[in-house]
Design a protein around this motif. Structure first.
Motif, short mmCIF file in Angstrom:
data_model
loop_
_atom_site.label_atom_id
_atom_site.label_comp_id
_atom_site.label_asym_id
_atom_site.label_seq_id
_atom_site.Cartn_x
_atom_site.Cartn_y
_atom_site.Cartn_z
N ARG A 71 215.72 26.22 -37.72
CA ARG A 71 215.63 24.76 -37.90
C ARG A 71 214.19 24.33 -38.14
O ARG A 71 213.92 23.48 -39.00
CB ARG A 71 216.22 24.05 -36.69
N VAL A 72 213.27 24.91 -37.39
CA VAL A 72 211.85 24.58 -37.58
C VAL A 72 211.41 24.95 -38.99
O VAL A 72 210.74 24.16 -39.67
CB VAL A 72 210.96 25.28 -36.52
N GLU A 73 211.78 26.12 -39.45
CA GLU A 73 211.35 26.58 -40.77
C GLU A 73 212.00 25.78 -41.90
O GLU A 73 211.36 25.53 -42.92
CB GLU A 73 211.61 28.08 -40.94
N VAL A 74 213.25 25.38 -41.74
CA VAL A 74 213.89 24.53 -42.76
C VAL A 74 213.16 23.19 -42.82
O VAL A 74 212.81 22.71 -43.91
CB VAL A 74 215.40 24.34 -42.47
N PHE A 75 212.89 22.60 -41.66
CA PHE A 75 212.16 21.33 -41.64
C PHE A 75 210.78 21.49 -42.27
O PHE A 75 210.37 20.69 -43.10
CB PHE A 75 212.05 20.82 -40.20
N ARG A 76 210.07 22.54 -41.87
CA ARG A 76 208.73 22.79 -42.40
C ARG A 76 208.76 22.95 -43.93
O ARG A 76 207.89 22.46 -44.63
CB ARG A 76 208.15 24.03 -41.75
N GLU A 77 209.77 23.63 -44.44
CA GLU A 77 209.89 23.85 -45.88
C GLU A 77 210.08 22.54 -46.64
O GLU A 77 209.46 22.31 -47.67
CB GLU A 77 211.04 24.81 -46.18
N VAL A 78 210.95 21.66 -46.11
CA VAL A 78 211.20 20.38 -46.79
C VAL A 78 209.97 19.47 -46.69
O VAL A 78 209.55 18.88 -47.68
CB VAL A 78 212.44 19.67 -46.20
N VAL A 79 209.40 19.38 -45.50
CA VAL A 79 208.25 18.49 -45.30
C VAL A 79 207.05 18.96 -46.10
O VAL A 79 206.28 18.15 -46.61
CB VAL A 79 207.92 18.39 -43.78
N GLY A 80 206.89 20.26 -46.23
CA GLY A 80 205.75 20.79 -46.95
C GLY A 80 205.90 20.80 -48.46
O GLY A 80 204.93 21.03 -49.18
N ALA A 81 207.09 20.54 -48.95
CA ALA A 81 207.34 20.59 -50.39
C ALA A 81 207.10 19.22 -51.00
O ALA A 81 207.61 18.22 -50.53
CB ALA A 81 208.78 21.03 -50.65
N GLY A 82 206.33 19.19 -52.05
CA GLY A 82 206.09 17.93 -52.74
C GLY A 82 207.08 17.66 -53.84
O GLY A 82 207.10 16.60 -54.43
N ASP A 83 207.95 18.64 -54.12
CA ASP A 83 208.86 18.52 -55.26
C ASP A 83 210.30 18.23 -54.88
O ASP A 83 211.19 18.36 -55.69
CB ASP A 83 208.79 19.79 -56.12
N HIS A 84 210.54 17.83 -53.63
CA HIS A 84 211.87 17.44 -53.18
C HIS A 84 212.90 18.52 -53.50
O HIS A 84 213.74 18.36 -54.38
CB HIS A 84 212.29 16.11 -53.80
N PRO A 85 212.82 19.62 -52.80
CA PRO A 85 213.66 20.78 -53.15
C PRO A 85 215.13 20.58 -52.88
O PRO A 85 215.51 19.81 -52.01
CB PRO A 85 213.10 21.88 -52.23
N ASP A 86 215.96 21.31 -53.62
CA ASP A 86 217.38 21.35 -53.31
C ASP A 86 217.60 22.44 -52.26
O ASP A 86 216.66 23.15 -51.87
CB ASP A 86 218.23 21.59 -54.56
N ALA A 87 218.82 22.58 -51.77
CA ALA A 87 219.10 23.50 -50.66
C ALA A 87 218.79 24.95 -51.03
O ALA A 87 218.27 25.70 -50.19
CB ALA A 87 220.56 23.36 -50.23
N GLU A 88 219.08 25.35 -52.25
CA GLU A 88 218.82 26.74 -52.65
C GLU A 88 217.32 27.04 -52.65
O GLU A 88 216.90 28.13 -52.27
CB GLU A 88 219.44 27.04 -54.01
N THR A 89 216.51 26.08 -53.07
CA THR A 89 215.06 26.26 -53.08
C THR A 89 214.53 26.33 -51.65
O THR A 89 213.67 27.15 -51.34
CB THR A 89 214.38 25.12 -53.86
#
Length: 166
Positions: free
Chosen positions: A30-48
């Protein structure tokens, strides 16, 4: 969106507090999923998000990523953007802002605009129900795609001139 370490720590503290307050276990996935979304500037989809998290947590499943994204959305820790018939894109920035979405490559960028944020909601919209959030999504070609389009057009022009030479 480039997060400085202090902002990331603040968001992770808020994330942990929100999960604890909801009685939800804080797991590495959960921490890593949150970190991935928050750190992404390109608004990733779930697969990304899945591909990014998997680099750090190889055993994570796509199902876990999806369930975590929907949990984070339900808790108000992330948002979604785009049309429901497109791939759902996740946004780690839940502060008021707007989006520019490239219609060619799909890139989505945040921007702030006082003028757009001050738009008056028309009475016709207010008659439909209570407005809780407004967000403008502007669509067009991003700068990278415009540069590529310019290179493609220049290449096509050279081909046409070569073909026209006697």
């Amino acid at each position: 969106m480039d997060l400085d370490p202090a902002d990331l720590r603040q968001r992770l503290d808020h994330f942990r507090g929100t999960l604890r307050g909801a009685g939800v276990k804080i797991t590495r996935q959960r921490v890593e999923v949150f970190r991935e979304v928050v750190g992404a500037g390109d608004h990733p989809d779930a697969e990304t998000v899945y591909k990014g998290v998997r680099r750090r947590v190889p055993a994570v499943s796509l199902d876990t990523v999806y369930r975590t994204l929907w949990l984070l959305l339900d808790l108000g820790l992330i948002a979604t953007l785009g049309h429901p018939w497109e791939r759902v894109r996740f946004d780690g920035n839940v502060e008021p802002h707007h989006h520019f979405v490239c219609t060619r490559c799909g890139r989505a960028d945040d921007f702030h605009s006082e003028e757009l944020s001050r738009l008056r909601i028309p009475d016709a919209v207010q008659a439909l129900g209570r407005v809780e959030k407004t967000q403008v999504e502007i669509r067009g070609f991003c700068a990278r795609c415009l540069r590529e389009e310019g290179r493609e057009a220049a290449g096509a022009g050279r081909r046409i001139r070569r073909e026209m030479k006697p």
